[in-house]
Design an enzyme around this catalytic site. Sequence first.
Site, short mmCIF file in Angstrom:
data_model
loop_
_atom_site.label_atom_id
_atom_site.label_comp_id
_atom_site.label_asym_id
_atom_site.label_seq_id
_atom_site.Cartn_x
_atom_site.Cartn_y
_atom_site.Cartn_z
N ILE A 152 0.87 -1.23 0.05
CA ILE A 152 -0.04 0.04 -0.21
C ILE A 152 1.05 1.30 0.09
O ILE A 152 0.50 2.21 -0.87
CB ILE A 152 -0.92 -0.12 1.23
CG1 ILE A 152 -2.12 -1.06 1.00
CG2 ILE A 152 -1.52 1.22 1.48
CD1 ILE A 152 -3.02 -1.27 2.27
N ARG A 173 9.58 -1.44 8.62
CA ARG A 173 10.25 -2.02 9.98
C ARG A 173 11.53 -2.60 9.74
O ARG A 173 12.30 -2.05 10.83
CB ARG A 173 9.18 -3.56 10.16
CG ARG A 173 9.89 -4.31 11.17
CD ARG A 173 9.01 -5.61 11.44
NE ARG A 173 9.14 -6.44 10.24
CZ ARG A 173 8.39 -7.44 9.93
NH1 ARG A 173 7.27 -8.02 10.95
NH2 ARG A 173 8.30 -8.01 8.87
N HIS A 279 -13.51 5.17 7.50
CA HIS A 279 -12.53 3.84 7.17
C HIS A 279 -13.19 3.28 5.97
O HIS A 279 -13.81 2.15 5.84
CB HIS A 279 -12.79 2.95 8.46
CG HIS A 279 -11.98 1.78 8.37
ND1 HIS A 279 -11.36 1.15 9.58
CD2 HIS A 279 -11.08 1.27 7.39
CE1 HIS A 279 -10.53 0.32 9.07
NE2 HIS A 279 -10.37 0.07 7.95
#
Length: 316
Positions: A152, A173, A279
């Site tokens: 994404i 990460r 959302h």
Amino acid sequence: MTSDVWLPIRADEIEGLPDPSDSGLSYRFWDGGPDFPADPADCAFYAVPYMKGMEIAVRPLAAMTSVRVVQTLSAGIDHVEPGLDSLPSGVRLCNAKGVHEASTAELTLALILASLRGLPGFVRGQDKEEWRAGFYPALADKSVLIVGYGSIGAAIEDRLAPFECARVARVARSARTTERGEVRALADLPALLPEADIVILSTPLTEQTKGLANAGFLARMKDGALLVNVARGPVVDTKALLAEVERGRITAALDVTDPEPLPAGHPLWHAPGVLISPHVGGSTSAFMPRAKRLLAGQLTRFAAGEPVRNVVFTTE
């Protein structure tokens, strides 16, 4: 011997599913209703109902003693994680990589442009028949930081490319190099935040990212910067965000909130400089055809004994 497949979309609406007579698969429709379509113990492949919440997603898991694949139709898997401990070992949990990238990236750009160019104010002005001319920020020449550079995050950068941004920095990460350039590690965030005009959150919700955008994170953002959250609500500390936006130091565009749904009377609704969408990052006309292709592809591989794709976790 047949294996039950639980689907939240009716099998006759999904082109390309393996033929039950050849594959030994028996398709059961369950979209989160009160009654299960069959004995959960016979389910071998469970496609989780979409956007029905954690309680429904995990409800049948403890009884699914024969399940081998759990397939979400969302990019995130946090809504099924609480039920994974009840599953037998070797169950593969797969996410919906490839389903939501286009829609979520579209909304991200829409939120950025609407926030910068003052579109919410124009809508309010139109309601009052007011001509609100002025000088507004552009996306051009802005420095953008994408926090969470998976599929994404990469799709968001693809759509930023034509807008002549001064710089796009990427954080994930762990550090790595992509076709578009360097991806920095989360540990580098403190140095990157003060340089960004726009900070986009597109991370999964994990123990590492819960509360990532806390008071310290937000304080490092430059004055006038825009925070965009298309990840999960708990990635942002709502109390800390309110403190920053209420004094006008930064602005925010949020497709996800904590709590969610945002209850009536919550101060975020009327906080200055905050744009909220309910959302809907993945809830577009692009969802269903991609979800159906994903399920057909995964079940074709499953029936043939081939490895399924998008495996993000295997139970022990």
